[in-house]
Enzyme design. Structure first.
Site, mmCIF file in Angstrom:
data_model
loop_
_atom_site.group_PDB
_atom_site.id
_atom_site.type_symbol
_atom_site.label_atom_id
_atom_site.label_comp_id
_atom_site.label_asym_id
_atom_site.label_seq_id
_atom_site.Cartn_x
_atom_site.Cartn_y
_atom_site.Cartn_z
ATOM 1 N N GLU A 87 -1.330 -40.240 8.020
ATOM 2 C CA GLU A 87 -0.417 -40.199 6.859
ATOM 3 C C GLU A 87 1.050 -40.196 7.303
ATOM 4 O OE1 GLU A 87 -1.654 -36.824 4.546
ATOM 5 O OE2 GLU A 87 -3.672 -37.620 4.321
ATOM 6 N N ARG B 153 -9.604 -34.019 4.874
ATOM 7 C CA ARG B 153 -8.641 -34.553 5.831
ATOM 8 C C ARG B 153 -9.082 -35.947 6.256
ATOM 9 N NH1 ARG B 153 -5.406 -31.548 4.266
ATOM 10 N NH2 ARG B 153 -4.273 -29.908 5.357
ATOM 11 N N HIS C 57 -2.105 -38.235 -0.999
ATOM 12 C CA HIS C 57 -2.280 -36.798 -0.686
ATOM 13 C C HIS C 57 -1.624 -35.912 -1.760
ATOM 14 C CE1 HIS C 57 -2.987 -33.887 2.912
ATOM 15 N NE2 HIS C 57 -3.095 -33.230 1.752
HETATM 16 P P1 NAP Z 1 -12.839 -23.388 3.171
HETATM 17 O O1 NAP Z 1 -13.114 -22.443 2.056
HETATM 18 O O2 NAP Z 1 -12.587 -22.834 4.523
HETATM 19 O O3 NAP Z 1 -14.032 -24.435 3.221
HETATM 20 C C1 NAP Z 1 -14.222 -25.304 4.282
HETATM 21 C C2 NAP Z 1 -15.703 -25.659 4.330
HETATM 22 O O4 NAP Z 1 -15.898 -26.626 5.375
HETATM 23 C C3 NAP Z 1 -16.588 -24.463 4.625
HETATM 24 O O5 NAP Z 1 -17.627 -24.425 3.682
HETATM 25 C C4 NAP Z 1 -17.131 -24.729 6.025
HETATM 26 O O6 NAP Z 1 -18.476 -24.304 6.047
HETATM 27 C C5 NAP Z 1 -17.019 -26.242 6.168
HETATM 28 N N1 NAP Z 1 -16.783 -26.623 7.566
HETATM 29 C C6 NAP Z 1 -15.826 -26.157 8.376
HETATM 30 N N2 NAP Z 1 -15.933 -26.711 9.594
HETATM 31 C C7 NAP Z 1 -17.000 -27.533 9.538
HETATM 32 C C8 NAP Z 1 -17.644 -28.375 10.491
HETATM 33 N N3 NAP Z 1 -17.198 -28.454 11.757
HETATM 34 N N4 NAP Z 1 -18.719 -29.087 10.096
HETATM 35 C C9 NAP Z 1 -19.171 -28.984 8.830
HETATM 36 N N5 NAP Z 1 -18.619 -28.200 7.887
HETATM 37 C C10 NAP Z 1 -17.535 -27.480 8.239
HETATM 38 O O7 NAP Z 1 -11.565 -24.271 2.849
HETATM 39 P P2 NAP Z 1 -11.052 -24.819 1.438
HETATM 40 O O8 NAP Z 1 -10.068 -23.890 0.867
HETATM 41 O O9 NAP Z 1 -12.238 -25.192 0.620
HETATM 42 O O10 NAP Z 1 -10.277 -26.140 1.946
HETATM 43 C C11 NAP Z 1 -10.990 -27.139 2.614
HETATM 44 C C12 NAP Z 1 -10.071 -28.211 3.160
HETATM 45 O O11 NAP Z 1 -9.586 -29.034 2.112
HETATM 46 C C13 NAP Z 1 -8.799 -27.724 3.854
HETATM 47 O O12 NAP Z 1 -9.048 -27.310 5.175
HETATM 48 C C14 NAP Z 1 -7.901 -28.932 3.780
HETATM 49 O O13 NAP Z 1 -8.076 -29.741 4.930
HETATM 50 C C15 NAP Z 1 -8.397 -29.684 2.554
HETATM 51 N N6 NAP Z 1 -7.420 -29.683 1.450
HETATM 52 C C16 NAP Z 1 -6.898 -30.862 1.035
HETATM 53 C C17 NAP Z 1 -5.994 -30.869 -0.015
HETATM 54 C C18 NAP Z 1 -5.382 -32.149 -0.506
HETATM 55 O O14 NAP Z 1 -4.268 -32.112 -1.004
HETATM 56 N N7 NAP Z 1 -6.090 -33.260 -0.430
HETATM 57 C C19 NAP Z 1 -5.614 -29.681 -0.630
HETATM 58 C C20 NAP Z 1 -6.171 -28.507 -0.187
HETATM 59 C C21 NAP Z 1 -7.086 -28.517 0.857
HETATM 60 P P3 NAP Z 1 -19.160 -23.713 7.373
HETATM 61 O O15 NAP Z 1 -18.202 -22.708 7.909
HETATM 62 O O16 NAP Z 1 -20.455 -23.197 6.927
HETATM 63 O O17 NAP Z 1 -19.299 -24.914 8.272
HETATM 64 C C1 8YV Z 2 -0.828 -29.892 0.751
HETATM 65 C C2 8YV Z 2 -3.205 -29.669 1.680
HETATM 66 O O1 8YV Z 2 -0.463 -31.065 0.100
HETATM 67 O O2 8YV Z 2 -3.366 -27.343 1.432
HETATM 68 C C3 8YV Z 2 -3.696 -28.337 2.075
HETATM 69 O O3 8YV Z 2 -4.459 -28.275 3.051
HETATM 70 O O4 8YV Z 2 -3.583 -30.654 2.231
HETATM 71 C C4 8YV Z 2 -2.286 -29.802 0.537
HETATM 72 O O5 8YV Z 2 -2.420 -28.788 -0.392
HETATM 73 C C5 8YV Z 2 -0.201 -29.925 2.064
HETATM 74 O O6 8YV Z 2 -0.701 -29.109 3.012
HETATM 75 C C6 8YV Z 2 1.281 -29.622 1.877
HETATM 76 O O7 8YV Z 2 2.016 -30.534 2.473
#
Ligand code: NAP
Ligand code: 8YV
Length: 324
Positions: free
Chosen positions: A261, A232, A279
């Protein structure tokens, strides 16, 4: 039997909109010319919210939906939803984990290589007709990289697996040490940045992580350092990042997410040492369809009395209590 009434707060893919329309009475909230008046008149009948990835769902909305049982979101990150408030008020929030993990990890690898090897700049060099008058400059390499991952969750682990195949050493930071992984854990994000020269952030947004990556992290990453963000934009102090890129405090950045964004700072957009994407990490037909299906399935399962499929941590207790 009456169909549950659902508030759809943002436009959705046809695969989502069509299925919602088959099972529920759907109100297209974003089309309302007077949302306050609409909520005052109809809010009491709404039992479910279908949330988009970015439109806020907070107390000011949920508080006006007294019959609300479930908020089903499109996306794994749910920082736009006040899930704690929902949990405290007996409302379940669901997200779309797992179905996008591999897609986002794939794109991250693309962004890493694009940034380190300057692929977009090299392509511009060719398209702008500059090749005949000079070869593209040599670039940095992945061969001398040590990787640090901020947030070794589902996506972080999938990125790590891919980078392991590149032969790169991996360490990570999170609030807790992950079970069953051999990568080294670093308790402090600045210390992690000091130990590596390719730092990848994939932690969730929200108050707890706001501007976690700032000037100190970039200073520690150093002049050969590459920063990648697919988590994020709010996690990064963008002013500090711009200054680090401008002054050569770090070598380059690859960003799929931004603090405000779809607005991207003009300074960033003008920088040749930044690769910027709008994104798109989960943005394929395959994966967005799977995300939409999970969003719909959560609502269908809930209203059929089978419980929520993927409740978020803050509302897991509500989901368990309400499962019939
Ligand atoms: P996840 O499995 O919940 O992983 C999140 C990781 O972040 C965990 O390992 C957690 O570890 C760590 N974390 C959480 N809060 C934290 C903090 N305050 N300080 C340090 N580490 C922290 O989630 P995921 O499925 O991998 O997704 C992660 C993130 O990617 C989503 O929340 C979203 O914002 C982003 N994302 C972006 C896109 C995109 O299109 N660019 C797409 C999908 C997801 P601990 O609990 O040990 O801290
Ligand atoms: C999406 C994301 O693009 O899953 C997330 O956290 O950031 C992305 O997969 C978004 O949430 C959909 O608009």
């Amino acid at each position: 039997m009456d169909r549950p009434e659902i508030l759809q707060i943002a436009p959705a893919m046809p695969v989502v909109a069509d299925q919602l329309a088959k099972s529920f009475t759907v109100h297209r909230f974003w089309e309302s010319s007077d949302p306050d008046a609409w909520l005052a008149e109809h809010g009491h009948r709404i039992r479910g919210v279908a949330a988009g990835g970015h439109t806020p769902v907070d107390e000011s909305l949920m508080g006006r939906l007294p019959a609300l049982e479930i908020v089903s979101s499109f996306g794994v990150g749910y920082d736009q939803i006040d899930a704690r408030w929902a949990g405290e008020h007996g409302i379940v929030v669901t997200n779309t984990p797992d179905v996008l993990t591999e897609e986002v990890a794939d794109l991250t690898i693309g962004l890493v290589i694009s940034t380190v090897r300057r692929i977009p700049a090299a392509e511009r060099h060719l398209r702008e007709g500059k090749w005949p008058s000079g070869t593209f400059p040599l670039t940095a390499s992945l061969r001398d990289r040590k990787v640090g991952i901020l947030g070794l969750g589902r996506i972080g682990k999938a990125i790590a697996t891919r980078l392991e195949a590149f032969g790169l050493p991996i360490s990570y930071h999170g609030r807790t040490r992950q079970e069953g992984v051999e990568y080294s854990f670093v308790a402090d994000p600045v210390e992690l940045a000091r130990q590596v020269n390719l730092l990848i952030s994939v932690i969730p947004g929200g108050g707890a992580t706001e501007k976690l990556v700032g000037a100190e992290v970039f200073e520690a990453l150093g002049p050969n350092g590459i920063f990648i963000n697919v988590g994020r934009g709010t996690v990064v102090d963008e002013a500090a990042l711009i200054e680090a890129l401008r002054s050569g405090k770090i070598l380059g950045a690859g960003l799929d997410v931004f603090a405000d964004e779809p607005n991207v700072p003009a300074e960033l957009a003008a920088m040749d040492n930044a690769v910027l994407l709008p994104h798109v990490a989960s943005g394929t037909v395959h994966t967005r369809t799977a995300m939409g299906q999970l969003q719909v399935d959560n609502l269908i399962s809930w209203f059929a009395g089978r419980g929520a499929l993927t409740p978020v941590a803050e509302t897991a207790a509500v989901a368990a209590r309400e499962k019939k």
